[in-house]
Design an enzyme around this catalytic site. Sequence first.
Site, PDB file in Angstrom:
ATOM      1  N   LYS A  19     -82.233 -58.847 -19.974  1.00  0.00           N
ATOM      2  CA  LYS A  19     -81.583 -58.522 -18.699  1.00  0.00           C
ATOM      3  C   LYS A  19     -82.622 -58.050 -17.672  1.00  0.00           C
ATOM      4  CE  LYS A  19     -77.317 -57.787 -21.122  1.00  0.00           C
ATOM      5  NZ  LYS A  19     -76.402 -56.929 -21.862  1.00  0.00           N
TER       6      LYS A  19
ATOM      7  N   GLN B 179     -75.108 -50.877 -22.662  1.00  0.00           N
ATOM      8  CA  GLN B 179     -75.265 -51.885 -23.711  1.00  0.00           C
ATOM      9  C   GLN B 179     -74.423 -51.501 -24.931  1.00  0.00           C
ATOM     10  OE1 GLN B 179     -77.077 -54.829 -23.415  1.00  0.00           O
ATOM     11  NE2 GLN B 179     -76.082 -55.306 -25.360  1.00  0.00           N
TER      12      GLN B 179
ATOM     13  N   ASP C 273     -70.214 -55.726 -15.974  1.00  0.00           N
ATOM     14  CA  ASP C 273     -69.809 -56.427 -17.199  1.00  0.00           C
ATOM     15  C   ASP C 273     -68.372 -56.947 -17.125  1.00  0.00           C
ATOM     16  OD1 ASP C 273     -71.603 -56.855 -19.250  1.00  0.00           O
ATOM     17  OD2 ASP C 273     -71.428 -54.833 -20.088  1.00  0.00           O
TER      18      ASP C 273
END
Length: 285
Positions: free
Chosen positions: A53, A97, A120
């Site tokens: 990322k 995460q 997300d």
Amino acid sequence: MATVISGKELSASMKAEMAEQVKAFPAKYGRVPHLVVVLVGDDPASVSYVTGKAKASAEVGIRNTTLRRSAEISEEELLALIDELNADDEVDGILVQLPLPRHIDEQKVIAAIRREKDVDGFHPLNVARLWLKEPCTLPCTPKGILRMLQRAGVEIAGKRAVVIGRSNIVGLPVAKLLLDANATVTIAHSRTQNLPSVTREADILVVAIGKPRFVTVDMVRPGAVVIDVGVNRDPQTGKLCGDVDYAAVEPIASVITPVPGGVGPMTIACLMENTIECFLKRQAK
Ligand code: NAP
């Protein structure tokens, strides 16, 4: 022989387009989008996703901050960190995460992120808005899958789609996006009886299980479009492989995605897109 959709190539062209777009931001808005990734613990798979990322952010010109915290962090401390990031005007996207250590309630942490910064697309309000067909941040993997199908010119409307897997992050939202694109959708899972007879009905088969080469050639209708979301280690070679027996299925499929180089890079490209979208929405306020 199937047409192989290269997520690697498609994501590279998406990132190049976004890099051009972001170049204009400092003059227009005084800064570039800022994505903060929170990594708790040192699980090797999570570390590698977070590194990916950061690399993609650099390619696109997005500012990336990775905050590493020990696996011992308390839920309270993590929630306090999220609060800080929520309040920081210079932060456009917050990504925690997953998975988190077992003593931390993941849903509580996700719900604590401001919806406007939920890159997300996992926040309960974003999920609700997806199911209500309201504008929302789409979860990255399902968004990337739809983008791949569109790019390959796959007609979705009226087709029979089967999704194996019903997780909140892949199976359920991808099924909803396929339904919104007017496919007739079946969601299969570990309790589905006679799975091969269900999957053989699919014009479009999306597999998100997490079991190496689980989908064998007898489970696929010749001419089907096969999207392999799985990321597994081959127990023999230790190399990455998908949930689909690619070597056997590729010759009979019409379109297929490889692992690695398929859905994975698209997920990251869509995360970059979501970060830019969140940034632009905040600038417009
Ligand atoms: P998950 O939460 O573990 O869900 C797995 C799903 O597969 C569950 O719904 C489960 O059914 C179903 N399943 C398990 N065994 C089955 C069987 N024998 N027959 C039929 N269905 C079965 O996994 P996930 O988070 O959705 O991820 C799935 C895979 O995609 C993993 O390999 C993950 O690493 C990968 N992934 C890749 C990306 C990417 O960007 N490429 C992103 C996310 C995930 P039940 O609900 O009945 O238990």
